[in-house]
Design an enzyme around this catalytic site. Structure first.
Site, PDB file in Angstrom:
ATOM      1  N   THR A 217       0.852  -1.197   0.000  1.00 30.91           N
ATOM      2  CA  THR A 217       0.000   0.000   0.000  1.00 30.91           C
ATOM      3  C   THR A 217       0.891   1.251   0.000  1.00 30.91           C
ATOM      4  O   THR A 217       2.024   1.189   0.460  1.00 30.91           O
ATOM      5  CB  THR A 217      -0.862  -0.026   1.278  1.00 30.91           C
ATOM      6  OG1 THR A 217      -1.819  -1.053   1.131  1.00 30.91           O
ATOM      7  CG2 THR A 217      -1.550   1.281   1.571  1.00 30.91           C
ATOM      8  N   ASP A 248      -8.362  -1.524   5.863  1.00 34.60           N
ATOM      9  CA  ASP A 248      -8.267  -0.334   6.706  1.00 34.60           C
ATOM     10  C   ASP A 248      -7.983   0.940   5.924  1.00 34.60           C
ATOM     11  O   ASP A 248      -8.283   2.042   6.395  1.00 34.60           O
ATOM     12  CB  ASP A 248      -7.136  -0.509   7.737  1.00 34.60           C
ATOM     13  CG  ASP A 248      -5.788  -0.701   7.043  1.00 34.60           C
ATOM     14  OD1 ASP A 248      -5.722  -1.493   6.086  1.00 34.60           O
ATOM     15  OD2 ASP A 248      -4.804  -0.042   7.443  1.00 34.60           O
ATOM     16  N   GLY A 269      -0.535  -2.581   6.212  1.00 32.99           N
ATOM     17  CA  GLY A 269      -0.405  -3.866   6.892  1.00 32.99           C
ATOM     18  C   GLY A 269      -1.676  -4.672   6.771  1.00 32.99           C
ATOM     19  O   GLY A 269      -2.496  -4.430   5.876  1.00 32.99           O
ATOM     20  N   GLY A 271      -4.981  -5.293   7.158  1.00 32.59           N
ATOM     21  CA  GLY A 271      -6.035  -4.321   7.398  1.00 32.59           C
ATOM     22  C   GLY A 271      -7.018  -4.655   8.504  1.00 32.59           C
ATOM     23  O   GLY A 271      -7.449  -3.769   9.250  1.00 32.59           O
TER      24      GLY A 271
HETATM   25  N1  ASP Z   1      -3.740  -2.382   4.671  1.00 31.84           N
HETATM   26  C1  ASP Z   1      -4.097  -2.862   3.372  1.00 31.84           C
HETATM   27  C2  ASP Z   1      -5.344  -3.670   3.443  1.00 31.84           C
HETATM   28  O1  ASP Z   1      -5.525  -4.407   4.400  1.00 31.84           O
HETATM   29  C3  ASP Z   1      -3.039  -3.673   2.754  1.00 31.84           C
HETATM   30  C4  ASP Z   1      -1.689  -3.031   2.692  1.00 31.84           C
HETATM   31  O2  ASP Z   1      -1.323  -2.268   3.575  1.00 31.84           O
HETATM   32  O3  ASP Z   1      -0.964  -3.263   1.721  1.00 31.84           O
HETATM   33  O4  ASP Z   1      -6.123  -3.624   2.540  1.00 31.84           O
END
Ligand code: ASP
Length: 351
Positions: A217, A248, A269, A271
């Site tokens: 992300t 998230d 992270g 989410g």
């Molecule tokens: N936080 C993001 C999600 O859970 C994923 C990521 O941080 O890459 O969708």
């Protein structure tokens, strides 16, 4: 009497000494303005190990992080707003296939790309977010439009696309988001999925797979010369997501938060854990209600609370005085920061 006078003068002198900058403790230094403007970004956290990274790939990530942060830094240096800096910086990463945002987004179980993003303005506490968008080139721009041009905070799916069209945002064919490596990741997960038999084994597989993934992300937090903090996050979510799963990243308080009184935060992270922990807001709340420094608050939320829950990932955060913090509990996090002196830090692995 003499004794009382002596104690009083001692107290006055020591108070005066504490006030001089060289005697200010590390923590208290956070109370002083350290940067007139500043910017900090991430390109995702996860199992990012030096041994699995080629020199070319590492150089490519670093170059893109540098390109992105310099776009925002120049805007801030020239007196532009933190909102513009955050949007333009994130757009550089959305347009790069290296990150799981915009082009390069991970694939859903159905083989589509569904994008989430959010933005928050620390001055007004206004916010905008979108979830499950399939054809808008820049989800972060759309999130900001939701904030500025609608009476809502969060739009999803088709409705969000309709709004984007009405506002004249760039619409792309869904194939624009395709990258072979992300598509192959989906195939690998699906193959493995077939081989797992019972429910417990499947659950263990998902856990291992998620823990092993590089989330990718992107996010940015900026402080402008007017003291305004803005934060934004953009993502494709998690590979193999289904049933319209939303993480998230578009949740204000979890993936993104900004408040001029405290700080701005962007998360990356696993989410589900970031939603349950209200990671971004918790950092701001600890600063506001417990008078913690940015470093103390980010450390507690990531290394203590999130870790205890079993969540993995990290945040980039910046406070009203221009202090900056990278905090993560994974092997690595693509990250960079730049202060008002132009000092640039770019890192990938744990130190
Ligand atoms: N936080 C993001 C999600 O859970 C994923 C990521 O941080 O890459 O969708």
């Amino acid at each position: 009497m003499k004794q009382i006078l002596f104690i009083l003068s001692f107290l006055i002198v020591s108070y005066g000494c504490n006030k001089s900058p060289e005697n200010v403790s590390e923590e208290k230094k956070e109370d002083l303005k350290v940067n007139e403007f500043a910017i900090i970004i991430h390109g995702g956290a996860g199992t990012i190990l030096k041994k699995n990274m080629s020199d070319e790939k590492e150089a490519a990530y670093k170059a893109k992080l540098e390109e992105a942060i310099k776009v925002g830094h120049t805007i801030l240096k020239n007196g532009g707003t933190s909102q513009e800096a955050v949007m333009k910086t994130i757009q550089v990463m959305e347009e790069s296939p290296l990150f799981n945002a915009g082009k390069g987004a991970v694939f859903t179980n159905a083989g589509t790309n569904e994008l989430d993003a959010s933005f928050m303005d620390g001055k007004t506490l206004n916010a905008g977010a979108v979830a499950g968008v399939k054809d808008v080139k820049s989800p972060i721009e759309l999130a900001i439009k939701v904030m500025t041009d609608s009476e809502h905070v969060m739009l999803s799916g088709e409705g969000a696309s309709t709004f984007a069209k009405e506002k004249g945002l760039e619409i792309v064919d869904p194939s624009y988001f395709f990258t072979e490596s992300r598509f192959n990741s989906l195939q690998r997960i699906k193959e493995k999925e077939k081989t797992e038999l019972d429910h417990d084994a499947k659950a263990a597989f998902y856990d291992a797979d998620i823990k092993d993934s590089k989330f990718g992300t992107v996010g940015c937090v900026a402080l402008d010369k007017n003291g305004n903090i803005a934060a934004g996050t953009s993502t494709g979510g998690m590979t193999n997501k289904r049933w319209g799963r939303i993480g998230d990243a578009p949740i204000i308080g979890s993936g993104t938060y900004a408040n001029n009184v405290t700080c701005g935060v962007s998360s990356t992270g696993w989410g589900e854990y970031f939603i349950r922990s209200q990671v971004a807001y918790d950092i701001s709340a600890q600063m506001e209600y417990q008078q913690k420094t940015l470093k103390e608050a980010t450390k507690d939320v990531i290394q203590n609370k999130l870790t205890k829950l079993g969540g993995t990932g990290g945040v980039v955060a910046l406070d009203k005085n221009g202090n900056m913090s990278f905090e993560f509990n994974t092997e690595g996090m693509y990250r960079a920061s730049m202060d008002d002196k132009g000092e640039l830090i770019i890192k990938i692995y744990k130190e």
